[in-house]
Design an enzyme around this catalytic site. Structure first.
Site, PDB file in Angstrom:
ATOM      1  CG  ASP A  66      -1.759   1.240   1.335  1.00 11.06           C
ATOM      2  OD1 ASP A  66      -2.516   1.542   0.396  1.00 11.06           O
ATOM      3  OD2 ASP A  66      -1.648   1.930   2.366  1.00 11.06           O
ATOM      4  CD  GLU A 134      -3.406  -1.870  -1.192  1.00  3.41           C
ATOM      5  OE1 GLU A 134      -3.685  -0.665  -1.321  1.00  3.41           O
ATOM      6  OE2 GLU A 134      -3.709  -2.525  -0.162  1.00  3.41           O
TER       7      GLU A 134
END
Length: 292
Positions: A66, A134
């Site tokens: 992320d 992610e």
């Protein structure tokens, strides 16, 4: 080119040749630490454990990915839109890294067929593919470093599936999305103007805070009240996906928090196999490939 050739020669002597080839088709290069990519595709419901008995899943890699994805997309957007203001750059990046977009990208590159999960997870389809994407970025970063990770995102993701100019012009009403979420989940929200200043060119700057049942959920700055509210709502949308934050919202005023909050349906951004399920505990059953 030379590095890929050397890795290809090494591949001839590895037992997991098929796994390496699967990831090569997605990445465009051969992994060095294949266990990172395999772990990136382990949903927490899979009940896989390490040799020491510890649960293995992709949550830590998702956390890392992320942050790396935000940095790289921010880097790309900054270079692409020279002279644009911070608010424009932030909004463009947020439309690329939002969960709905990441879900679609995961399907585009074939990650949805590789994710391992259990059908006992009732909410697995909400964000599972985007989370895995992610985590996959986190695996690339740990295995190959920042520059190779940026090259992958730019050449095999952005250039193939995302029209940056079109995305930058696309309006995403974060405030409307947040209000819709609050109505579904019976959460009272408010937008409070907490500060108004001017910049060095005497342009007005507004700072707005979103509060959910009185709990601060995000602050936004903009050159208009509307822009500051949109930026605050964007941050609040990210926070309401966090169960830890939701637990801080009082349940007695003015409405009771529902047992399970409904996820926010994110604005869609236009973007352009090899499934293997794994056994878990004897009490659970395996799900079909993820529907992202």
């Amino acid at each position: 080119m030379l590095r890929n050739t050397i890795d290809k020669i090494r591949l001839l002597f590895r037992k997991e040749r098929e796994s390496y080839l699967r990831f090569y088709r997605i990445l465009g290069f051969y992994p060095r630490q294949i266990h990172l990519y395999e772990q990136a595709l382990l949903h927490k419901s899979s009940s896989v454990r390490s040799d020491k008995g510890r649960p293995l899943n992709n949550e830590r890699l998702e956390f890392l990915g992320d942050a790396i994805l935000d940095a790289i997309v921010g880097d790309i957007v900054y270079q692409r839109f020279e002279g644009k203001r911070e608010g424009f750059l932030t909004n463009t990046r947020s439309k690329i890294v939002q969960r709905e977009t990441l879900n679609k990208l995961a399907v585009q590159i074939g990650l949805d067929k590789l994710i391992k999960f259990s059908s006992r997870s009732s909410s697995h389809n909400n964000y599972m593919c985007g989370n895995a994407f992610e985590a996959f970025i986190g695996a690339i970063y740990l295995d190959q470093g920042y520059d190779r990770c940026k090259e992958f995102i730019e050449t095999r993701i952005i250039n193939r599936y995302i029209d940056l100019d079109k995305v930058s012009r696309k309006e995403v009403n974060f405030k409307s999305k947040l209000i819709e979420w609050s109505q579904k989940n019976k959460m009272e929200i408010s937008f409070e103007l907490i500060e108004q200043t001017i910049d060095h060119e005497s342009n007005p700057i507004f700072q707005t805070e979103v509060r959910i049942k009185g709990v601060p959920a995000g602050k936004g700055i903009g050159y208009s009240k509307k822009e500051s509210q949109q930026n605050a709502a964007r941050l609040a949308i990210k926070r309401v996906k966090d169960p830890t934050f939701l637990a801080t919202i009082p349940t007695d005023i003015p409405n009771d928090t529902p047992e399970e909050t409904e996820p926010i349906e994110e604005q869609e951004v236009t973007i352009g196999t090899m499934g293997e399920m794994i056994p878990e505990s004897t009490e659970s059953t395996l799900a079909e490939p993820a529907e992202c």
